[in-house]
Design a protein around this motif. Structure first.
Motif, PDB file in Angstrom:
ATOM      1  N   UNK A 102       7.542  -1.014  18.195  1.00  0.00           N
ATOM      2  CA  UNK A 102       6.308  -1.665  18.668  1.00  0.00           C
ATOM      3  C   UNK A 102       5.204  -0.622  18.792  1.00  0.00           C
ATOM      4  N   UNK A 103       5.594   0.566  19.255  1.00  0.00           N
ATOM      5  CA  UNK A 103       4.617   1.661  19.368  1.00  0.00           C
ATOM      6  C   UNK A 103       4.129   2.087  17.979  1.00  0.00           C
ATOM      7  N   UNK A 104       5.045   2.092  17.022  1.00  0.00           N
ATOM      8  CA  UNK A 104       4.660   2.470  15.650  1.00  0.00           C
ATOM      9  C   UNK A 104       3.590   1.492  15.135  1.00  0.00           C
ATOM     10  N   UNK A 105       3.827   0.210  15.380  1.00  0.00           N
ATOM     11  CA  UNK A 105       2.821  -0.784  14.940  1.00  0.00           C
ATOM     12  C   UNK A 105       1.476  -0.506  15.591  1.00  0.00           C
ATOM     13  N   UNK A 106       1.503  -0.284  16.920  1.00  0.00           N
ATOM     14  CA  UNK A 106       0.241  -0.137  17.655  1.00  0.00           C
ATOM     15  C   UNK A 106      -0.495   1.153  17.307  1.00  0.00           C
ATOM     16  N   UNK A 107       0.264   2.234  17.108  1.00  0.00           N
ATOM     17  CA  UNK A 107      -0.389   3.547  16.987  1.00  0.00           C
ATOM     18  C   UNK A 107      -0.410   4.131  15.584  1.00  0.00           C
ATOM     19  N   UNK A 108       0.401   3.573  14.679  1.00  0.00           N
ATOM     20  CA  UNK A 108       0.393   4.080  13.297  1.00  0.00           C
ATOM     21  C   UNK A 108      -0.209   3.039  12.347  1.00  0.00           C
ATOM     22  N   UNK A 109       0.395   1.831  12.349  1.00  0.00           N
ATOM     23  CA  UNK A 109      -0.027   0.858  11.330  1.00  0.00           C
ATOM     24  C   UNK A 109      -1.357   0.182  11.664  1.00  0.00           C
ATOM     25  N   UNK A 110      -1.483  -0.247  12.917  1.00  0.00           N
ATOM     26  CA  UNK A 110      -2.701  -0.981  13.296  1.00  0.00           C
ATOM     27  C   UNK A 110      -3.988  -0.189  13.037  1.00  0.00           C
ATOM     28  N   UNK A 137      -9.659   5.311   1.857  1.00  0.00           N
ATOM     29  CA  UNK A 137      -9.044   6.324   2.716  1.00  0.00           C
ATOM     30  C   UNK A 137      -7.847   5.728   3.482  1.00  0.00           C
ATOM     31  N   UNK A 138      -8.021   4.498   3.972  1.00  0.00           N
ATOM     32  CA  UNK A 138      -6.950   3.868   4.748  1.00  0.00           C
ATOM     33  C   UNK A 138      -5.831   3.313   3.870  1.00  0.00           C
ATOM     34  N   UNK A 139      -6.169   2.932   2.636  1.00  0.00           N
ATOM     35  CA  UNK A 139      -5.110   2.477   1.720  1.00  0.00           C
ATOM     36  C   UNK A 139      -4.158   3.631   1.409  1.00  0.00           C
ATOM     37  N   UNK A 144       1.515   5.825   2.529  1.00  0.00           N
ATOM     38  CA  UNK A 144       2.449   6.805   3.116  1.00  0.00           C
ATOM     39  C   UNK A 144       3.245   6.190   4.268  1.00  0.00           C
ATOM     40  N   UNK A 145       2.555   5.398   5.089  1.00  0.00           N
ATOM     41  CA  UNK A 145       3.249   4.735   6.199  1.00  0.00           C
ATOM     42  C   UNK A 145       4.312   3.772   5.684  1.00  0.00           C
ATOM     43  N   UNK A 146       3.945   3.029   4.640  1.00  0.00           N
ATOM     44  CA  UNK A 146       4.895   2.030   4.129  1.00  0.00           C
ATOM     45  C   UNK A 146       6.112   2.678   3.476  1.00  0.00           C
ATOM     46  N   UNK A 147       5.968   3.923   3.039  1.00  0.00           N
ATOM     47  CA  UNK A 147       7.150   4.654   2.549  1.00  0.00           C
ATOM     48  C   UNK A 147       8.145   4.861   3.688  1.00  0.00           C
ATOM     49  N   UNK A 148       7.615   5.139   4.874  1.00  0.00           N
ATOM     50  CA  UNK A 148       8.494   5.305   6.041  1.00  0.00           C
ATOM     51  C   UNK A 148       9.168   3.968   6.371  1.00  0.00           C
ATOM     52  N   UNK A 189       5.351  -3.886  -3.841  1.00  0.00           N
ATOM     53  CA  UNK A 189       6.053  -2.943  -4.727  1.00  0.00           C
ATOM     54  C   UNK A 189       7.155  -2.169  -3.984  1.00  0.00           C
ATOM     55  N   UNK A 190       7.254  -2.352  -2.698  1.00  0.00           N
ATOM     56  CA  UNK A 190       8.340  -1.729  -1.929  1.00  0.00           C
ATOM     57  C   UNK A 190       9.366  -2.821  -1.597  1.00  0.00           C
ATOM     58  N   UNK A 191      10.527  -2.727  -2.265  1.00  0.00           N
ATOM     59  CA  UNK A 191      11.506  -3.822  -2.249  1.00  0.00           C
ATOM     60  C   UNK A 191      11.910  -4.242  -0.829  1.00  0.00           C
ATOM     61  N   UNK A 192      12.200  -3.265   0.003  1.00  0.00           N
ATOM     62  CA  UNK A 192      12.686  -3.582   1.358  1.00  0.00           C
ATOM     63  C   UNK A 192      11.555  -4.127   2.230  1.00  0.00           C
ATOM     64  N   UNK A 193      10.389  -3.516   2.105  1.00  0.00           N
ATOM     65  CA  UNK A 193       9.245  -3.976   2.909  1.00  0.00           C
ATOM     66  C   UNK A 193       8.881  -5.404   2.489  1.00  0.00           C
ATOM     67  N   UNK A 194       8.913  -5.652   1.189  1.00  0.00           N
ATOM     68  CA  UNK A 194       8.577  -6.994   0.676  1.00  0.00           C
ATOM     69  C   UNK A 194       9.561  -8.042   1.231  1.00  0.00           C
TER      70      UNK A 194
END
Ligand code: GS8
Length: 217
Positions: A102-110, A137-139, A144-148, A189-194
């Motif tokens: 939840x912290x990752x969503x709030x502080x990294x992805x959001x 810049x954000x894309x 990189x985040x979505x690789x994690x 394009x990221x199989x697991x994320x998709x």
């Protein structure tokens, strides 16, 4: 009789986050409209609920709270024995992983998704020019985040473990809007994320909430 009153707008991502949680927890509530377009969120009647003048806010009897993620946590704890167990309250390890992601969503992805959504959808609505440099810049950061995320979701079905939780739910609104942009391939394009995205966004609760999420003309 609905005890809870949620102040907000269904199209607002932060309101949608709380609405999804309320549906998952099978809690009755009343949605009280606070119209951003007519500045109702900056009027004293709302500022006394959230002094920062942002939706949503939740009233539960004498308690008034704001910050969508604090609200979802409150609802998940208060109604821990009904609906989906979103916080894994019976396991310290699992509930801690829910908190971590939840912290990752709030502080990294959001912080990365918000400017993309703002520039692509909101700026044109406000008659401003879209700043493509900010989007680019954000894309780049998002990739990189979505690789994690891809790595994580290769190990567990959902973010906090092999169970759907608040950690996944918190991602829904901003990713929903992001998937309506021309850059949704970053997810697809990221199989697991998709697979994860298709799973969580097709839950009945979010399908209901997302029907009202339209920030484009
Ligand atoms: C952010 C609330 C927010 O940005 C939360 O509740 O999670 N961290 C807070 N609300 C927006 C609408 S979000 O879709 C809002 O009220 N914007 C109007 C403004 O800031 O004036």
């Amino acid at each position: 009789m609905a005890g809870l009153k949620l102040y907000g707008m269904p199209m607002s991502s932060c309101t949608a986050r709380v609405l999804t949680c309320l549906h998952e927890k099978e809690v009755e509530f009343e949605l009280v409209s606070v119209d951003l377009f007519t500045d109702q969120h900056k009027q004293p009647s709302f500022l006394c609920k959230n002094p920062f003048g942002q939706i949503p806010a939740l009233e539960d009897g004498d308690l008034t709270i704001f910050e969508s993620r604090a609200i979802t946590e409150y609802i998940s704890k208060k109604y821990k024995d009904q609906g989906t167990d979103l916080i894994r309250h019976e396991s310290l390890e699992e509930s801690t992983m829910v908190k971590v992601w939840s912290e990752v969503e709030a502080h990294q992805l959001n912080p990365v998704l918000k400017p993309i959504i703002y520039q692509f959808f909101v700026s044109p609505m406000q008659g401003k020019t879209t700043d493509q440099a900010v989007i680019n810049e954000n894309l780049e950061k998002l990739g990189k985040l979505l690789d994690v995320y891809e790595d994580r979701l290769g190990k567990t079905t959902y973010l906090a473990g092999d169970f759907y939780s608040l950690a996944d739910l918190h991602h829904l609104p901003y990713l929903f809007y992001f998937m309506k942009t021309p850059w949704s391939s970053l997810v697809n394009e990221r199989v697991k994320v998709k697979a994860w995205w298709e799973d969580i966004s097709n839950r009945v609760t979010f399908k209901k909430v997302s029907e009202a999420m339209k920030i484009w003309n």
